[in-house]
Design a protein around this motif. Structure first.
Motif, PDB file in Angstrom:
ATOM      1  N   TYR A 139       4.216  -4.814  12.262  1.00 28.77           N
ATOM      2  CA  TYR A 139       3.120  -3.857  12.346  1.00 28.77           C
ATOM      3  C   TYR A 139       3.566  -2.680  13.195  1.00 28.77           C
ATOM      4  O   TYR A 139       4.082  -2.861  14.300  1.00 28.77           O
ATOM      5  CB  TYR A 139       1.901  -4.488  13.006  1.00 28.77           C
ATOM      6  CG  TYR A 139       1.165  -5.506  12.177  1.00 28.77           C
ATOM      7  CD1 TYR A 139      -0.165  -5.303  11.815  1.00 28.77           C
ATOM      8  CD2 TYR A 139       1.772  -6.692  11.768  1.00 28.77           C
ATOM      9  CE1 TYR A 139      -0.866  -6.237  11.072  1.00 28.77           C
ATOM     10  CE2 TYR A 139       1.087  -7.633  11.022  1.00 28.77           C
ATOM     11  CZ  TYR A 139      -0.230  -7.405  10.675  1.00 28.77           C
ATOM     12  OH  TYR A 139      -0.906  -8.340   9.932  1.00 28.77           O
ATOM     13  N   VAL A 147       6.094   4.463  12.036  1.00 31.26           N
ATOM     14  CA  VAL A 147       6.790   3.816  10.918  1.00 31.26           C
ATOM     15  C   VAL A 147       8.152   4.468  10.697  1.00 31.26           C
ATOM     16  O   VAL A 147       9.164   3.778  10.506  1.00 31.26           O
ATOM     17  CB  VAL A 147       5.943   3.894   9.632  1.00 31.26           C
ATOM     18  CG1 VAL A 147       6.627   3.140   8.496  1.00 31.26           C
ATOM     19  CG2 VAL A 147       4.544   3.350   9.883  1.00 31.26           C
ATOM     20  N   GLY A 164       4.790  -1.449   8.154  1.00 30.06           N
ATOM     21  CA  GLY A 164       3.798  -0.534   7.620  1.00 30.06           C
ATOM     22  C   GLY A 164       2.931   0.082   8.690  1.00 30.06           C
ATOM     23  O   GLY A 164       2.813  -0.442   9.806  1.00 30.06           O
ATOM     24  N   LYS A 165       2.315   1.200   8.343  1.00 23.31           N
ATOM     25  CA  LYS A 165       1.359   1.900   9.200  1.00 23.31           C
ATOM     26  C   LYS A 165       0.042   1.129   9.227  1.00 23.31           C
ATOM     27  O   LYS A 165      -0.514   0.769   8.182  1.00 23.31           O
ATOM     28  CB  LYS A 165       1.112   3.303   8.640  1.00 23.31           C
ATOM     29  CG  LYS A 165      -0.063   4.036   9.249  1.00 23.31           C
ATOM     30  CD  LYS A 165      -0.439   5.261   8.426  1.00 23.31           C
ATOM     31  CE  LYS A 165      -1.946   5.394   8.245  1.00 23.31           C
ATOM     32  NZ  LYS A 165      -2.733   5.403   9.466  1.00 23.31           N
ATOM     33  N   SER A 187       0.002   6.426   4.002  1.00 27.89           N
ATOM     34  CA  SER A 187       0.701   5.224   3.529  1.00 27.89           C
ATOM     35  C   SER A 187       1.490   5.521   2.263  1.00 27.89           C
ATOM     36  O   SER A 187       2.641   5.085   2.116  1.00 27.89           O
ATOM     37  CB  SER A 187      -0.301   4.096   3.268  1.00 27.89           C
ATOM     38  OG  SER A 187      -0.970   3.723   4.461  1.00 27.89           O
ATOM     39  N   ILE A 191       5.465   5.062   1.797  1.00 25.58           N
ATOM     40  CA  ILE A 191       6.023   4.245   0.706  1.00 25.58           C
ATOM     41  C   ILE A 191       7.083   5.045  -0.043  1.00 25.58           C
ATOM     42  O   ILE A 191       8.181   4.546  -0.328  1.00 25.58           O
ATOM     43  CB  ILE A 191       4.898   3.777  -0.244  1.00 25.58           C
ATOM     44  CG1 ILE A 191       4.005   2.745   0.452  1.00 25.58           C
ATOM     45  CG2 ILE A 191       5.490   3.195  -1.534  1.00 25.58           C
ATOM     46  CD1 ILE A 191       2.691   2.481  -0.264  1.00 25.58           C
ATOM     47  N   HIS A 195      10.072   2.670   1.062  1.00 22.48           N
ATOM     48  CA  HIS A 195      10.039   1.410   0.308  1.00 22.48           C
ATOM     49  C   HIS A 195      11.208   1.314  -0.664  1.00 22.48           C
ATOM     50  O   HIS A 195      11.419   2.204  -1.499  1.00 22.48           O
ATOM     51  CB  HIS A 195       8.724   1.276  -0.456  1.00 22.48           C
ATOM     52  CG  HIS A 195       8.583  -0.030  -1.179  1.00 22.48           C
ATOM     53  ND1 HIS A 195       8.617  -1.248  -0.528  1.00 22.48           N
ATOM     54  CD2 HIS A 195       8.420  -0.315  -2.504  1.00 22.48           C
ATOM     55  CE1 HIS A 195       8.465  -2.220  -1.403  1.00 22.48           C
ATOM     56  NE2 HIS A 195       8.350  -1.682  -2.615  1.00 22.48           N
ATOM     57  N   TYR A 202       8.064  -1.810   2.314  1.00 18.16           N
ATOM     58  CA  TYR A 202       6.827  -1.352   2.950  1.00 18.16           C
ATOM     59  C   TYR A 202       5.730  -2.402   2.813  1.00 18.16           C
ATOM     60  O   TYR A 202       5.623  -3.074   1.778  1.00 18.16           O
ATOM     61  CB  TYR A 202       6.349  -0.033   2.341  1.00 18.16           C
ATOM     62  CG  TYR A 202       5.280   0.633   3.180  1.00 18.16           C
ATOM     63  CD1 TYR A 202       5.633   1.438   4.245  1.00 18.16           C
ATOM     64  CD2 TYR A 202       3.927   0.404   2.932  1.00 18.16           C
ATOM     65  CE1 TYR A 202       4.657   2.024   5.051  1.00 18.16           C
ATOM     66  CE2 TYR A 202       2.944   0.979   3.720  1.00 18.16           C
ATOM     67  CZ  TYR A 202       3.322   1.785   4.786  1.00 18.16           C
ATOM     68  OH  TYR A 202       2.358   2.345   5.585  1.00 18.16           O
ATOM     69  N   ALA A 203       4.921  -2.512   3.870  1.00 18.85           N
ATOM     70  CA  ALA A 203       3.760  -3.401   3.841  1.00 18.85           C
ATOM     71  C   ALA A 203       2.497  -2.578   4.060  1.00 18.85           C
ATOM     72  O   ALA A 203       2.363  -1.896   5.094  1.00 18.85           O
ATOM     73  CB  ALA A 203       3.866  -4.468   4.911  1.00 18.85           C
ATOM     74  N   VAL A 204       1.585  -2.606   3.112  1.00 18.47           N
ATOM     75  CA  VAL A 204       0.252  -2.049   3.321  1.00 18.47           C
ATOM     76  C   VAL A 204      -0.394  -2.855   4.441  1.00 18.47           C
ATOM     77  O   VAL A 204      -0.414  -4.092   4.375  1.00 18.47           O
ATOM     78  CB  VAL A 204      -0.571  -2.111   2.030  1.00 18.47           C
ATOM     79  CG1 VAL A 204      -1.985  -1.585   2.258  1.00 18.47           C
ATOM     80  CG2 VAL A 204       0.127  -1.337   0.915  1.00 18.47           C
ATOM     81  N   THR A 205      -0.940  -2.159   5.483  1.00 13.53           N
ATOM     82  CA  THR A 205      -1.239  -2.867   6.731  1.00 13.53           C
ATOM     83  C   THR A 205      -2.619  -2.521   7.296  1.00 13.53           C
ATOM     84  O   THR A 205      -2.732  -1.824   8.318  1.00 13.53           O
ATOM     85  CB  THR A 205      -0.141  -2.562   7.780  1.00 13.53           C
ATOM     86  OG1 THR A 205       1.150  -2.838   7.209  1.00 13.53           O
ATOM     87  CG2 THR A 205      -0.301  -3.416   9.025  1.00 13.53           C
ATOM     88  N   LEU A 230       5.717  -4.233  -3.119  1.00  6.95           N
ATOM     89  CA  LEU A 230       5.071  -3.980  -1.833  1.00  6.95           C
ATOM     90  C   LEU A 230       4.584  -5.285  -1.211  1.00  6.95           C
ATOM     91  O   LEU A 230       4.245  -6.246  -1.910  1.00  6.95           O
ATOM     92  CB  LEU A 230       3.871  -3.054  -2.000  1.00  6.95           C
ATOM     93  CG  LEU A 230       4.106  -1.552  -2.104  1.00  6.95           C
ATOM     94  CD1 LEU A 230       2.761  -0.846  -2.199  1.00  6.95           C
ATOM     95  CD2 LEU A 230       4.900  -1.022  -0.924  1.00  6.95           C
TER      96      LEU A 230
END
Length: 445
Positions: A139, A147, A164-165, A187, A191, A195, A202-205, A230
């Protein structure tokens, strides 16, 4: 740092896995080579086996790095950790929600300064390498530059990292809130920049349901579905007060997990941190969706959050993909060895004994499986990425005294996870390059 195209080899006691020790007798899951050789080229493992069998296959110019009776393992995998919390690790006296307000949000506000982000990212990654960790799901903060700083440093090492943000559009300080649109746009831009670049993902966070509106969670779900490969990471059922707050904010949803499910955030490569206070319905949903849980024992004990039901989670009837997380700063160490020792204690408090083979599997092959990366990392085998950590059973006098009395590999592994810490990491290899040694520190900077 680019992976070496030259052939390299390391010699020592190889310890890896041929099977899942939660589904077969734990000792049968281990694969041990007492005098083994790992041969690496172009960032990948090409051969693993007995030194006497493989030594004659080496290229003439290959130099063997010999580690004696030290254990050569796949690099450790941390499935849930906050790098911006490193400055406030070991902060006294609160449970989750109060601890966020008192310590974490003020610390994260400082990451509006790119220099703070860059310095912390470098320190954090250096500490991961010192602990033998070669992959982590990380995180950042709400700031896009946090990031950029993290991925810039990870790219220099050549490490396989996920980050990820953080998304937060409510119930957080003004300086740490985005909006549905800015969170989505930031985001999406990150990415596009990071990514799939090298070994980065990248992680959606969304931080957790309390700090995101339903609209922001739905936007996060849309992002998650828009790009191949992702990840999605967030928190789930860590603290009873947290769960009550989520139920109040989302009265129409049947459970905390259902909040995320309704937004399209439950699926392969979803990683839910903690998951302490969930039951059979949620376990089944995670199993059928191939989502993962991150067990964070040092954090859960430090904040008094509760005891993770590891053996229920991994029931052979509907096993849930599970890895280990250090969390930080509620976690008390970035060392997976120390985390394993605490996971053992948590299991004991729930009436179960965590076998050392099961513990090390969680920190390596199991962690890789929870991230859907088991075809790339987590075990030592031909074709796998060449990420290794080397464990010294003689790292300090008490450990040396105790390990000299170990009669088998399981006893040795248990001693390492009970007494061990960063001092035990003799070397860390990433992509076939030695990037950290105990004597010289991290070598990538």
């Amino acid at each position: 740092m680019t992976s070496s195209r030259n052939q390299t080899a390391v010699r020592g006691r190889i310890v890896t896995f041929r099977d899942n020790p939660f589904s077969v007798p734990p000792s049968e899951a281990l694969l041990v080579e007492e005098d083994g050789l790992v041969i690496m080229e172009s960032g990948l493992i090409t051969q693993v086996g007995a030194y006497t069998t493989l030594r004659d296959t080496l290229k003439k110019e290959t130099v063997i790095v010999s580690y004696g009776d030290a254990l050569i393992s796949a690099g450790f995998i941390d499935t849930h950790v906050h790098y911006p919390q490193l400055p406030v690790i070991a902060s006294w006296g609160q449970q989750l929600l109060e601890w966020l307000d008192q310590y974490i949000f003020p610390a994260e506000a400082a990451f509006s300064d790119p220099l703070v982000a860059r310095d912390t990212a470098r320190r954090f990654l250096g500490e991961l390498l010192r602990a033998g960790t070669t992959t982590a799901a990380v995180y950042c903060t709400v700031h896009p530059q946090s990031v950029d700083a993290f991925f810039t440093e990870a790219e220099r090492i050549g490490a396989r990292m996920i980050a990820g943000k953080v998304l937060m559009d409510r119930n957080a300080p003004d300086a740490l809130r985005d909006s549905v649109q800015t969170g989505y746009d930031d985001s999406a831009a990150l990415i596009g920049r990071w990514h799939g670049k090298g070994r980065l993902s990248y992680a959606v966070t969304p931080r957790f349901a309390i700090t995101s509106t339903p609209e922001q969670l739905e936007a996060a779900g849309h992002l998650f579905r828009q790009h191949d490969g992702l990840f999605m990471q967030t928190h789930l059922s860590e603290n009873l007060h947290e769960i009550e707050t989520v139920a109040r904010l989302f009265p129409e949803r049947s459970s905390y997990l259902d909040v995320y499910d309704h937004a399209g955030l439950v699926g392969p490569r979803s990683i839910f941190g903690h998951g302490i206070h969930i039951g059979e319905k949620e376990f089944c949903r995670c199993h059928e969706s191939a989502a993962g849980l991150a067990h964070c024992p040092t954090s859960n004990l430090f904040l008094g959050s509760g005891l993770f039901k590891l053996f229920e989670v991994l029931s052979p009837l509907r096993p849930v993909r599970t890895g280990l997380g250090t969390d930080v700063g509620a976690g008390t160490s970035l060392s997976q060895l120390r985390t394993l020792g605490e996971a053992y204690k948590v299991a004991q408090l729930t009436g179960r004994s965590l076998h050392p083979a099961q513990a090390f599997w969680l920190a390596t092959a199991g962690g890789a499986r929870s991230l859907h990366l088991e075809d790339r990392i987590g075990t030592l085998a031909p074709g796998m990425e060449a990420d290794l950590c080397v464990l010294d059973p003689h790292a300090f006098p008490l450990l040396d005294y105790r390990t000299s009395r170990c009669e088998n590999i399981e006893e040795l592994l248990f001693t390492l996870m009970t007494l061990g810490d960063e001092r035990c990491i003799l070397a860390t290899w990433v992509g076939g390059e030695c990037v950290h040694t105990r004597a010289n520190g991290s070598l990538y900077g």
